[in-house]
Design an enzyme around this catalytic site. Structure first.
Site, PDB file in Angstrom:
ATOM      1  N   LYS A  64      55.732  57.145  55.109  1.00 38.22           N
ATOM      2  CA  LYS A  64      56.979  57.545  55.770  1.00 38.22           C
ATOM      3  C   LYS A  64      57.350  56.588  56.881  1.00 38.22           C
ATOM      4  CE  LYS A  64      57.562  62.415  54.692  1.00 38.22           C
ATOM      5  NZ  LYS A  64      57.801  63.755  55.218  1.00 38.22           N
ATOM      6  N   LYS A 110      57.069  60.543  40.404  1.00 35.42           N
ATOM      7  CA  LYS A 110      57.228  61.985  40.549  1.00 35.42           C
ATOM      8  C   LYS A 110      58.710  62.327  40.664  1.00 35.42           C
ATOM      9  CE  LYS A 110      55.831  65.238  43.822  1.00 35.42           C
ATOM     10  NZ  LYS A 110      55.095  65.676  44.988  1.00 35.42           N
ATOM     11  N   LYS A 164      64.079  64.458  44.818  1.00 37.54           N
ATOM     12  CA  LYS A 164      65.513  64.529  45.101  1.00 37.54           C
ATOM     13  C   LYS A 164      65.984  63.301  45.868  1.00 37.54           C
ATOM     14  CE  LYS A 164      65.387  66.723  49.549  1.00 37.54           C
ATOM     15  NZ  LYS A 164      64.035  66.380  49.868  1.00 37.54           N
TER      16      LYS A 164
END
Ligand code: TRP
Length: 333
Positions: free
Chosen positions: A117, A199, A202
Site C-alpha cells: 500500500k 484476484k 474492484k
C-alpha cells in the site's frame, strides 16, 4: 436438565466500500451468513481502517451506510449476531493506543500489505497505514473471539494480533483470548474475469474483470459472457486453464457443487454455454440481495436504529475487556 453449551465466538470486519464484489461475497460474506447459526458472531464495518487511504467525507459516509445495509441485505441478522460500525465503539481506537505501545516498529515494518500500500499511495504513507494491524488487533481482541475468518491477504495481520495478545498476556496477566484463523470449508478465492492470474478486485481498471454484489442481472451476465478463457475446449480444473478453473470455482461456490460435479454437469458443453450458465447462477443468487438492499437503504431511520443498537451491544462487551486491559497496565479507573 439440559446443559447450555456456549457457542464459540467469531469476529470479523469488512471495510466500507461502495462496491463489494462477488469475490468479497464468495470469499467471505456468504460464509459469515452461514456461520450465524453455529457461532456467536460479531461483525463490523471497519470504517476507521478506511481512512488509512484518503477518503472523500461525503462518499465515505455514504459507503458506511451502504456497507452496513449490504450486511443486512445478505442475511446477517441483528437478532442473531452483533452488527455494528467500528468508529461508533470508541474502545477500538483507545485500545489500539495501548497495544501500539506494546508492538515493535520492526513487526509492523515487515507487513506485506503495508509495503504494497505504501508503494501504491506513495504520496500518503501515513502513520495510520503503518499501524493499521494494531487497530485490527484491537478490533479482534476486544471481543475475545475464538475464530476470525480472514482471507489470505489478512492472515499476516491475524498472526500479529495473536502475537500481540500473547505478549500482552505474558507481561500483564491474562486478558485476551488468542484467536485462531478460520478458514471456511467453502471459501472461494475468486479471480479476475479478465486476468485469472489476479484476484478479483474492484480497484481493477477494467470494469469487466469484476462483478459487484449489487450489479444488475444483465450486467452480470454480460461480464461472464466476456470472461477470458483459453483457446482449448473442455470444462475441467487445470493449471493451464485458469479462466475456466475460476468459473468452475465460482459456479461451485454458488451452487454448493463439488468440482467433479460441475465438470460432470458440463461435460461435452462449450465455453459459451458454460459462461452463460455461470452468469445466470450468479445473477440468480445476487438478485434477492439487491432487492433487499434497495429496500433497506431506503429506510434510513431504521438503518440508524439498527446500527446504534448494534454499537451499544458491542460496546458492552468491548468496554469490559478494555477496562480490564487498562487496569492491568496500571491506569487508574
Ligand atoms: N483489515 C481487514 C481488511 O481490510 C478488515 C478488518 C479490520 C478486519 N478489522 C478486522 C478483519 C478485524 C478481521 C478482523 O479486509
Amino acid at each position: 436438565m439440559c446443559e447450555i453449551i456456549e457457542k464459540k465466538k467469531v469476529l470479523s470486519c469488512i471495510q466500507p466500500s461502495g462496491m463489494l464484489t462477488l469475490g468479497n461475497y464468495l470469499g467471505a460474506l456468504k460464509n459469515w451468513v452461514n456461520m450465524q447459526e453455529e457461532f456467536d458472531c460479531t461483525f463490523a464495518v471497519a470504517d476507521l481502517h478506511a481512512i488509512t487511504v484518503r477518503q472523500e467525507p461525503a462518499k465515505l459516509r455514504q459507503q458506511i451506510y451502504s456497507t452496513f445495509a449490504l450486511l443486512l441485505a445478505l442475511g446477517l441478522d441483528p437478532q442473531k449476531s452483533t452488527l455494528f460500525i467500528q468508529s461508533q465503539v470508541p474502545e477500538h481506537s483507545a485500545l489500539s493506543w495501548v497495544l501500539s505501545c506494546n508492538t515493535q516498529f520492526g513487526e509492523m515494518a515487515r507487513m506485506t500489505q503495508f509495503k504494497d500500500k505504501s508503494a501504491k499511495h506513495s504520496d500518503n504513507i501515513n502513520v495510520g497505514l503503518f499501524s493499521y494491524p494494531v487497530l485490527m488487533a484491537a478490533d479482534i481482541l476486544l471481543y475475545k473471539p475464538n475464530f476470525v475468518p480472514v482471507g489470505a491477504d489478512q492472515k499476516q495481520h491475524l498472526e500479529i494480533a495473536r502475537d500481540i495478545a500473547e505478549r500482552f498476556n505474558r507481561i500483564y496477566g491474562d486478558v485476551f483470548t488468542v484467536p485462531e484463523a478460520y478458514i471456511p470449508k467453502a471459501g472461494a478465492r475468486v479471480m479476475s474475469l479478465q486476468n485469472p492470474d489476479k484476484k478479483m478486485s474492484k480497484s481493477d481498471d477494467n470494469a469487466n474483470s469484476w462483478v459487484a454484489i449489487l450489479d444488475d442481472r444483465d450486467t452480470i451476465i454480460r461480464k461472464f459472457k466476456r470472461a477470458v478463457t483459453d483457446s482449448g475446449s473442455g470444462i475441467y480444473m487445470s493449471e493451464d486453464k485458469k479462466g475456466i478453473s475460476n468459473l468452475i470455482t465460482i459456479y461451485g461456490a454458488i451452487t454448493g457443487k463439488t468440482t467433479q460435479e460441475v465438470e460432470k454437469e458440463f461435460e461435452g458443453k462449450g465455453y459459451g454455454d458454460f459462461k452463460l450458465a455461470v452468469g445466470e447462477a450468479v445473477a440468480d443468487e445476487l438478485a434477492p440481495i439487491k432487492a433487499n438492499f434497495d429496500k433497506i437503504i431506503a429506510d434510513k431511520s431504521e438503518l440508524e436504529r439498527l446500527f446504534k443498537d448494534g454499537a451499544q451491544r458491542a460496546e458492552k462487551v468491548a468496554r469490559k475487556t478494555y477496562f480490564k486491559a487498562m487496569k492491568k497496565v496500571g491506569f487508574v479507573l
